[in-house]
Design a protein around this motif. Structure first.
Motif, PDB file in Angstrom:
ATOM      1  N   ALA A  11       2.260  -5.226   6.835  1.00  0.00           N
ATOM      2  CA  ALA A  11       1.441  -5.689   5.712  1.00  0.00           C
ATOM      3  C   ALA A  11       0.886  -4.503   4.921  1.00  0.00           C
ATOM      4  O   ALA A  11       0.876  -4.515   3.676  1.00  0.00           O
ATOM      5  N   ALA A  12       0.405  -3.477   5.629  1.00  0.00           N
ATOM      6  CA  ALA A  12      -0.134  -2.303   4.943  1.00  0.00           C
ATOM      7  C   ALA A  12       0.951  -1.576   4.153  1.00  0.00           C
ATOM      8  O   ALA A  12       0.728  -1.116   3.021  1.00  0.00           O
ATOM      9  N   PHE A  13       2.149  -1.467   4.757  1.00  0.00           N
ATOM     10  CA  PHE A  13       3.236  -0.782   4.058  1.00  0.00           C
ATOM     11  C   PHE A  13       3.672  -1.571   2.824  1.00  0.00           C
ATOM     12  O   PHE A  13       3.950  -0.974   1.770  1.00  0.00           O
ATOM     13  N   ASN A  14       3.766  -2.868   2.930  1.00  0.00           N
ATOM     14  CA  ASN A  14       4.156  -3.679   1.774  1.00  0.00           C
ATOM     15  C   ASN A  14       3.158  -3.543   0.631  1.00  0.00           C
ATOM     16  O   ASN A  14       3.540  -3.503  -0.543  1.00  0.00           O
ATOM     17  N   GLN A  15       1.868  -3.466   0.969  1.00  0.00           N
ATOM     18  CA  GLN A  15       0.854  -3.276  -0.062  1.00  0.00           C
ATOM     19  C   GLN A  15       1.016  -1.919  -0.728  1.00  0.00           C
ATOM     20  O   GLN A  15       0.946  -1.797  -1.969  1.00  0.00           O
ATOM     21  N   GLN A  16       1.255  -0.906   0.084  1.00  0.00           N
ATOM     22  CA  GLN A  16       1.458   0.438  -0.466  1.00  0.00           C
ATOM     23  C   GLN A  16       2.722   0.482  -1.313  1.00  0.00           C
ATOM     24  O   GLN A  16       2.751   1.113  -2.375  1.00  0.00           O
ATOM     25  N   LEU A  17       3.759  -0.188  -0.870  1.00  0.00           N
ATOM     26  CA  LEU A  17       5.018  -0.197  -1.605  1.00  0.00           C
ATOM     27  C   LEU A  17       4.859  -0.881  -2.949  1.00  0.00           C
ATOM     28  O   LEU A  17       5.433  -0.439  -3.967  1.00  0.00           O
ATOM     29  N   ALA A  18       4.096  -1.954  -2.983  1.00  0.00           N
ATOM     30  CA  ALA A  18       3.895  -2.660  -4.243  1.00  0.00           C
ATOM     31  C   ALA A  18       3.157  -1.799  -5.258  1.00  0.00           C
ATOM     32  O   ALA A  18       3.356  -1.928  -6.471  1.00  0.00           O
ATOM     33  N   GLU A  19       2.291  -0.926  -4.770  1.00  0.00           N
ATOM     34  CA  GLU A  19       1.516  -0.071  -5.681  1.00  0.00           C
ATOM     35  C   GLU A  19       2.309   1.113  -6.189  1.00  0.00           C
ATOM     36  O   GLU A  19       2.010   1.631  -7.275  1.00  0.00           O
ATOM     37  N   THR A  20       3.324   1.554  -5.446  1.00  0.00           N
ATOM     38  CA  THR A  20       4.033   2.790  -5.823  1.00  0.00           C
ATOM     39  C   THR A  20       5.465   2.565  -6.274  1.00  0.00           C
ATOM     40  O   THR A  20       6.072   3.478  -6.841  1.00  0.00           O
ATOM     41  N   SER A  21       6.026   1.399  -6.031  1.00  0.00           N
ATOM     42  CA  SER A  21       7.447   1.201  -6.336  1.00  0.00           C
ATOM     43  C   SER A  21       7.736   1.256  -7.826  1.00  0.00           C
ATOM     44  O   SER A  21       8.797   1.746  -8.250  1.00  0.00           O
ATOM     45  N   ALA A  22       6.829   0.776  -8.662  1.00  0.00           N
ATOM     46  CA  ALA A  22       7.072   0.772 -10.106  1.00  0.00           C
ATOM     47  C   ALA A  22       7.122   2.195 -10.649  1.00  0.00           C
ATOM     48  O   ALA A  22       7.959   2.532 -11.504  1.00  0.00           O
ATOM     49  N   ALA A  23       6.250   3.051 -10.203  1.00  0.00           N
ATOM     50  CA  ALA A  23       6.210   4.426 -10.698  1.00  0.00           C
ATOM     51  C   ALA A  23       7.319   5.280 -10.103  1.00  0.00           C
ATOM     52  O   ALA A  23       7.846   6.186 -10.774  1.00  0.00           O
TER      53      ALA A  23
END
Length: 502
Positions: A207-219
């Motif tokens: 869950a923590a990784f998915n949240q981090q991924l959602a914040e950084t994947s676009a950039a």
């Protein structure tokens, strides 16, 4: 003796017979007229044969046959007559049966042995088997022996298995060590708990990784992809480590089981016998309760038992006052207890104290305690732990249970239905030989001022009442004073000294 079959040509009689198919047994009043060459059929009854052309609707099977010179052999016995027919059939003239599969639906036997049925009932009977007469069980056995010439026929009776023991029951000889089945169940439970902890931790990481991924994947999509691959590899490694660890645990447990099995094979396991605890001594620490404060009073009895204070310190008033002034552990926004009395100073309150707050009160009185609960199928494990604690004079034990169950047994009333736990008591002894548990019960004083002192209940009833609280057990002991410290002399040639500090 050979006789010709009976001929019934009376149409009214045949109709009357067909209208009485519900009878269990056939009439034995029919007349026998010799000289009839019509075919005959065997009908259940005592010494009764009905034959003649056109006889049908016998029971649930319609049978119409034609032939000549049919012989009827009558075999007699002391108590019964068995009729066996030999019907030579003309295959060209034989009429097809309306119901080729015999049925017993016309026989209506609700209860009791057949021998108790009135044999004079009029009307035809549907025989269960051609050639075998209906009668008592012994008569049927003899008929089968004669009809089939198969030797002795053994009565088959339905043997009902004993009902399984209740889940709270204790074996007559409880072993000191867990049985093989109990060890396996404990291992499986611990394994499931370990895997559950890992799964929860892994789910949190995902869950923590998915949240981090959602914040950084676009950039940084490429970086996110690489991070995802690295995370998957990391979790695969973690999972593999758990699998290997559990495999090693399984092998280790298997070896231990094998060794224990060999030991059990050559040595009879030791069992609990005699008295565990000291009810004669610890009964003096009993206190009664005036309100619904069994938890408070159980904690007070533990404190006094461990401190050896027969004149209770604290008593009900003192421990109730402390609870009313102390913030609750279970409900931090409230006090532990409303108080022993309402505002009028006379009427007692109906407030109750949470068991977690009870543990806090023990701590405030210088006592350390552990609370353990078990699965409802782990009564033997809980009882072992309780007995071992009672065997240690430096410990005191309290349990939660259903109060009405133990009270009803003491008063000789039927045990109530099993419900949730609602009472707290102190256990002061278990007699494994007599199967008796000794309690200090602050809530039982209907039969006298101190009826709850050293209250005795059967082990089975105690286990039933205790199971309602999942065998909740509090084991308490005095805190070890932290007043001793060891100091080693720096002079290696000098002796080691123990210095008392504080």
């Amino acid at each position: 003796m050979v006789t010709a079959p009976v001929v019934i040509d009376d149409e009214a009689q045949r109709n009357n017979n067909n209208n009485n198919r519900g009878s269990d047994l056939q009439s034995s009043d029919s007349s026998v007229t010799p000289g009839n060459n019509s075919p005959a059929t065997t009908v259940g009854g005592t010494s009764t044969v009905h034959g003649g052309a056109g006889i049908n609707s016998l029971g649930a099977t319609d049978l119409t046959v034609s032939g000549t010179d049919a012989d009827v052999a009558i075999s007699t016995d002391t108590n019964t007559v068995t009729l066996i027919t030999d019907l030579p059939l003309d295959s060209q003239n034989a009429a097809p049966s309306g119901d080729p599969v015999p049925s017993l639906t016309a026989i209506d036997l609700e209860s009791g042995q057949l021998v108790d049925v009135d044999l004079s009932t009029n009307g035809p009977v549907a025989p269960p088997l051609p050639g075998v007469m209906l009668g008592g069980l012994d008569q049927v056995r003899r008929d089968l022996e004669k009809g089939f010439n198969s030797g002795s026929v053994t009565h088959l009776s339905t043997v009902q298995a004993d009902p399984p023991n209740p889940s709270w029951s204790v074996p007559d000889k409880l072993t000191l060590d867990p049985t093989s089945a109990e060890r396996i169940a404990a291992f499986q439970k611990q394994q499931a708990e370990r895997i559950g902890v890992f799964n929860e931790a892994q789910a949190a990481r995902v869950a923590a990784f998915n949240q981090q991924l959602a914040e950084t994947s676009a950039a940084n999509p490429i970086g996110a992809l690489l991070n995802s691959a690295a995370f998957v590899v990391s979790e695969l490694v973690n999972t593999a480590a758990v699998v290997v660890t559990e495999f090693v645990n399984f092998i280790s447990f298997g070896v231990t089981q094998f060794i224990q099995g060999i030991s059990d094979w050559f040595n009879t396991p030791a069992v609990f016998t005699g008295m565990y605890g000291d009810p004669a001594t610890n009964g003096q620490y009993w206190q009664s309760q005036r309100a619904e404060n069994c938890v408070l009073q159980s904690m007070a009895m533990i404190i006094n038992q461990l401190n050896g204070t027969a004149n209770p310190v604290p008593d009900e008033e003192a421990i109730a006052q402390l609870a009313a002034e102390t913030q609750s552990v279970a409900n931090p926004d409230e006090k532990m207890y409303e108080g022993l009395y309402k505002a009028d100073g006379v009427t007692t309150t109906t407030d109750r104290v949470d068991i977690k707050d009870g543990l806090k009160l023990l701590d405030m009185y210088g006592i350390t305690a552990t609370l353990t609960k078990y699965e409802k199928t782990e009564g033997n494990l809980a009882l072992r732990a309780l007995a071992f604690a009672l065997a240690d004079p430096t410990k005191a034990v309290s349990v939660g249970l259903q109060g009405g169950t133990i009270w009803n047994e003491v008063e000789g009333d039927p045990l109530p239905n099993i419900s949730s736990a609602d009472h707290q008591v102190v256990v002061i002894g278990i007699d494994f030989d007599a199967k008796i548990v000794h309690l200090n019960d602050s809530g039982f004083h209907e039969n006298g001022n101190d009826a709850g002192r050293n209250l005795k209940v059967s082990l089975d009833t105690f286990m039933r009442a205790w199971q309602t609280d999942k065998y909740e057990t509090i084991v308490a002991s005095l805190k070890v004073p932290n007043t001793l410290a060891s100091v080693t002399s720096t002079d290696v040639s000098g002796p080691t000294e123990l210095v008392s500090v504080g």
